[in-house]
Design a protein around this motif. Structure first.
Motif, PDB file in Angstrom:
ATOM      1  N   ALA A   1       0.809  -1.354  -0.069  1.00  0.00           N
ATOM      2  CA  ALA A   1      -0.136  -0.109  -0.022  1.00  0.00           C
ATOM      3  C   ALA A   1       0.872   1.197  -0.079  1.00  0.00           C
ATOM      4  N   LEU A   2       1.889   1.307   0.929  1.00  0.00           N
ATOM      5  CA  LEU A   2       2.843   2.302   0.990  1.00  0.00           C
ATOM      6  C   LEU A   2       3.566   2.546  -0.317  1.00  0.00           C
ATOM      7  N   ASP A   3       4.092   1.294  -1.009  1.00  0.00           N
ATOM      8  CA  ASP A   3       4.687   1.470  -2.137  1.00  0.00           C
ATOM      9  C   ASP A   3       4.025   2.205  -3.304  1.00  0.00           C
ATOM     10  N   ALA A   4       2.517   1.858  -3.203  1.00  0.00           N
ATOM     11  CA  ALA A   4       1.591   2.302  -4.320  1.00  0.00           C
ATOM     12  C   ALA A   4       1.475   3.717  -4.380  1.00  0.00           C
ATOM     13  N   VAL A   5       1.329   4.037  -2.999  1.00  0.00           N
ATOM     14  CA  VAL A   5       0.844   5.446  -2.587  1.00  0.00           C
ATOM     15  C   VAL A   5       2.049   6.674  -2.892  1.00  0.00           C
ATOM     16  N   ILE A   6       3.275   5.738  -2.419  1.00  0.00           N
ATOM     17  CA  ILE A   6       4.178   6.904  -2.763  1.00  0.00           C
ATOM     18  C   ILE A   6       4.592   7.030  -4.213  1.00  0.00           C
ATOM     19  N   ALA A   7       4.448   5.950  -4.946  1.00  0.00           N
ATOM     20  CA  ALA A   7       4.782   6.142  -6.565  1.00  0.00           C
ATOM     21  C   ALA A   7       3.720   6.938  -7.142  1.00  0.00           C
ATOM     22  N   ASP A   8       2.357   6.898  -6.686  1.00  0.00           N
ATOM     23  CA  ASP A   8       1.511   7.560  -7.333  1.00  0.00           C
ATOM     24  C   ASP A   8       1.795   9.035  -6.888  1.00  0.00           C
ATOM     25  N   PHE A   9       1.721   9.537  -5.654  1.00  0.00           N
ATOM     26  CA  PHE A   9       2.182  10.839  -5.326  1.00  0.00           C
ATOM     27  C   PHE A   9       3.546  11.482  -6.256  1.00  0.00           C
ATOM     28  N   GLU A  10       4.481  10.631  -6.235  1.00  0.00           N
ATOM     29  CA  GLU A  10       5.808  11.146  -6.985  1.00  0.00           C
ATOM     30  C   GLU A  10       5.288  11.483  -8.384  1.00  0.00           C
ATOM     31  N   GLU A  11       4.416  10.743  -8.883  1.00  0.00           N
ATOM     32  CA  GLU A  11       4.080  10.979 -10.317  1.00  0.00           C
ATOM     33  C   GLU A  11       2.876  12.074 -10.550  1.00  0.00           C
ATOM     34  N   THR A  12       1.879  12.019  -9.575  1.00  0.00           N
ATOM     35  CA  THR A  12       0.523  13.321  -9.756  1.00  0.00           C
ATOM     36  C   THR A  12       1.094  14.348  -8.953  1.00  0.00           C
ATOM     37  N   LYS A  13       1.546  14.288  -7.678  1.00  0.00           N
ATOM     38  CA  LYS A  13       1.517  15.330  -6.749  1.00  0.00           C
ATOM     39  C   LYS A  13       0.185  15.608  -6.063  1.00  0.00           C
ATOM     40  N   ASP A  14      -0.742  14.694  -6.283  1.00  0.00           N
ATOM     41  CA  ASP A  14      -2.076  15.002  -5.781  1.00  0.00           C
ATOM     42  C   ASP A  14      -2.494  14.488  -4.397  1.00  0.00           C
ATOM     43  N   PRO A  15      -2.422  15.169  -3.393  1.00  0.00           N
ATOM     44  CA  PRO A  15      -2.675  14.628  -2.133  1.00  0.00           C
ATOM     45  C   PRO A  15      -4.040  13.980  -1.643  1.00  0.00           C
ATOM     46  N   GLN A  16      -4.931  14.223  -2.771  1.00  0.00           N
ATOM     47  CA  GLN A  16      -6.345  13.536  -2.543  1.00  0.00           C
ATOM     48  C   GLN A  16      -6.090  12.104  -2.834  1.00  0.00           C
ATOM     49  N   ARG A  17      -5.270  11.820  -3.868  1.00  0.00           N
ATOM     50  CA  ARG A  17      -5.242  10.522  -4.143  1.00  0.00           C
ATOM     51  C   ARG A  17      -4.800   9.602  -3.217  1.00  0.00           C
ATOM     52  N   ILE A  18      -3.892  10.045  -2.245  1.00  0.00           N
ATOM     53  CA  ILE A  18      -3.345   9.242  -0.749  1.00  0.00           C
ATOM     54  C   ILE A  18      -4.651   8.581  -0.209  1.00  0.00           C
ATOM     55  N   GLU A  19      -5.678   9.132  -0.107  1.00  0.00           N
ATOM     56  CA  GLU A  19      -6.959   8.659   0.742  1.00  0.00           C
ATOM     57  C   GLU A  19      -7.703   7.628  -0.381  1.00  0.00           C
ATOM     58  N   LEU A  20      -7.432   7.788  -1.518  1.00  0.00           N
ATOM     59  CA  LEU A  20      -8.183   7.017  -2.296  1.00  0.00           C
ATOM     60  C   LEU A  20      -7.614   5.580  -2.434  1.00  0.00           C
ATOM     61  N   ILE A  21      -6.094   5.936  -2.664  1.00  0.00           N
ATOM     62  CA  ILE A  21      -5.324   4.595  -3.006  1.00  0.00           C
ATOM     63  C   ILE A  21      -5.270   3.720  -1.606  1.00  0.00           C
ATOM     64  N   LEU A  22      -4.988   4.297  -0.594  1.00  0.00           N
ATOM     65  CA  LEU A  22      -4.912   3.615   0.769  1.00  0.00           C
ATOM     66  C   LEU A  22      -6.312   3.077   1.225  1.00  0.00           C
ATOM     67  N   ASP A  23      -7.456   3.679   0.814  1.00  0.00           N
ATOM     68  CA  ASP A  23      -8.881   3.078   1.147  1.00  0.00           C
ATOM     69  C   ASP A  23      -9.002   1.787   0.267  1.00  0.00           C
ATOM     70  N   ARG A  24      -8.610   1.806  -0.976  1.00  0.00           N
ATOM     71  CA  ARG A  24      -8.636   0.664  -1.960  1.00  0.00           C
ATOM     72  C   ARG A  24      -7.820  -0.574  -1.131  1.00  0.00           C
ATOM     73  N   TYR A  25      -6.709  -0.359  -0.899  1.00  0.00           N
ATOM     74  CA  TYR A  25      -5.839  -1.281  -0.203  1.00  0.00           C
ATOM     75  C   TYR A  25      -6.260  -1.793   1.259  1.00  0.00           C
ATOM     76  N   TYR A  26      -6.915  -0.805   2.086  1.00  0.00           N
ATOM     77  CA  TYR A  26      -7.492  -1.079   3.221  1.00  0.00           C
ATOM     78  C   TYR A  26      -8.688  -2.076   2.993  1.00  0.00           C
ATOM     79  N   PHE A  27      -9.702  -2.012   2.056  1.00  0.00           N
ATOM     80  CA  PHE A  27     -10.571  -2.945   1.807  1.00  0.00           C
ATOM     81  C   PHE A  27     -10.291  -4.110   1.243  1.00  0.00           C
ATOM     82  N   ARG A  28      -9.044  -4.094   0.514  1.00  0.00           N
ATOM     83  CA  ARG A  28      -8.565  -5.506   0.080  1.00  0.00           C
ATOM     84  C   ARG A  28      -8.128  -6.072   1.015  1.00  0.00           C
TER      85      ARG A  28
END
Length: 333
Positions: free
Chosen positions: A144-171
């Protein structure tokens, strides 16, 4: 999972259930003149220990946090199958991961919103993350951390932190529930995903988001397919209510969305979400052996604490008893 392994845990849980706040006590607090009177009423309950040392009533969050922490410690102590409590504690792990990531990337001090509860020791989780030593961390947290870090480095969008970690949480949550082979736990996860996805649908529909954004925000593994929800983006709220009526969550969805149509706010829908989970767990009152009563008790305590928070905030804001009642959740008792 052998239901007979929970014999002693259920006996102890039944004792704890007798200490849950009654409707009469909640009503007294709703009618209380101010938050100080609410605190005085709480001193008559099992919250008395958590209140010790409270300097000001306005510091009520200390009471609620201490009580929640005590509940989790107690339930972990009385059950050998930790996964039963993990199913409810896991959300705090992912909450704390969100805070850790946001602190790092946004360069903000967010220490006040950490929650010292979870399936793993919070301080250890924080230490491992900050040091970069993730070897002892659950592999699912690492992914989950690897995914959210990689996404933020690419998009710089803090809103996606919640979105990505929520997806990993439910999985992660789904995998835990699936491993127990307990139908209540699978129903809990699937129905919670459905309710969460429908809330997301309505929120993004109101914001005018497109289908691509919705697809990224939805959580898989619910009873309602992601495709079915995505195709509802351009439907009216009435059509959405009818479309999902046949699912387990249908009646609560209808009730919540009817209120949404009247007020334009999703708060009533969120109350229906909580009440659905309470209803789902009420069957556990009649189970003599098995993990369900342990799980249901923690759900009941979390709901109770949420109710107390609503009452206390409302008293500080001098809201009327009728207004407070509109915001309350159903009790388990």
């Amino acid at each position: 999972m052998d239901e007979m392994d929970f014999t002693q845990a259920v006996v102890r849980t039944r004792v704890l259930e007798t200490r849950l706040l009654s409707r009469a006590i909640i009503d007294r607090m709703v009618e209380a003149e101010d938050i100080d009177e609410v605190i005085r009423i709480l001193r008559e309950t099992e919250y008395a220990q958590s209140i010790e040392g409270l300097a000001r009533a306005e510091e009520y969050e200390k009471i609620l946090s201490a009580e929640l922490k005590r509940v989790y410690e107690t339930m972990y102590d009385i059950t050998e199958e930790k996964v039963v409590v993990d199913l409810l504690a896991l959300k705090y792990d992912y909450h704390n991961l969100k805070v850790l990531v946001k602190e790092k990337f946004l360069q903000r001090d967010l220490k006040d919103i950490y929650i010292p509860i979870g399936t793993t020791d919070f301080q250890q989780l924080k230490t491992d993350y900050l040091s970069g030593n993730l070897k002892s961390m659950d592999s699912r947290f690492i992914k989950a951390l690897d995914a959210v870090i990689a996404d933020f480095e690419e998009t710089k969008d803090p809103q996606r932190i919640e979105l990505i970690l929520d997806r990993y949480y439910f999985r992660h949550l789904y995998e835990l529930a699936e491993g127990t082979e307990v139908s209540l736990f699978m129903d809990y996860v699937r129905d919670l995903i459905d309710l969460t996805n429908i809330r997301t649908l309505i929120r993004l529909k109101k914001q005018g988001k497109d289908i691509k954004f919705l697809e990224e925000a939805l959580i898989p593994d619910g009873n309602i397919s992601i495709e079915n929800i995505v195709l509802s983006l351009n439907d009216s709220v009435d059509i959405i209510m009818n479309k999902f009526e046949r699912y387990n969550v249908g009646p609560r969805v209808r009730k919540g969305l009817e209120s949404y149509q009247q007020t334009g706010r999703l708060s009533a829908f969120e109350i229906e979400m909580d009440d659905y989970i309470t209803d789902l767990n009420r069957q556990s009152k009649f189970i003599m052996f098995g993990p369900e009563p342990v799980f249901a008790y923690v759900v009941a305590k979390e709901t109770e604490i949420k109710i107390l928070r609503i009452i206390m905030v409302s008293k500080l804001n001098k809201l009327s008893p009728d207004t407070i009642r509109e915001r309350l959740r159903d009790l388990y008792v």
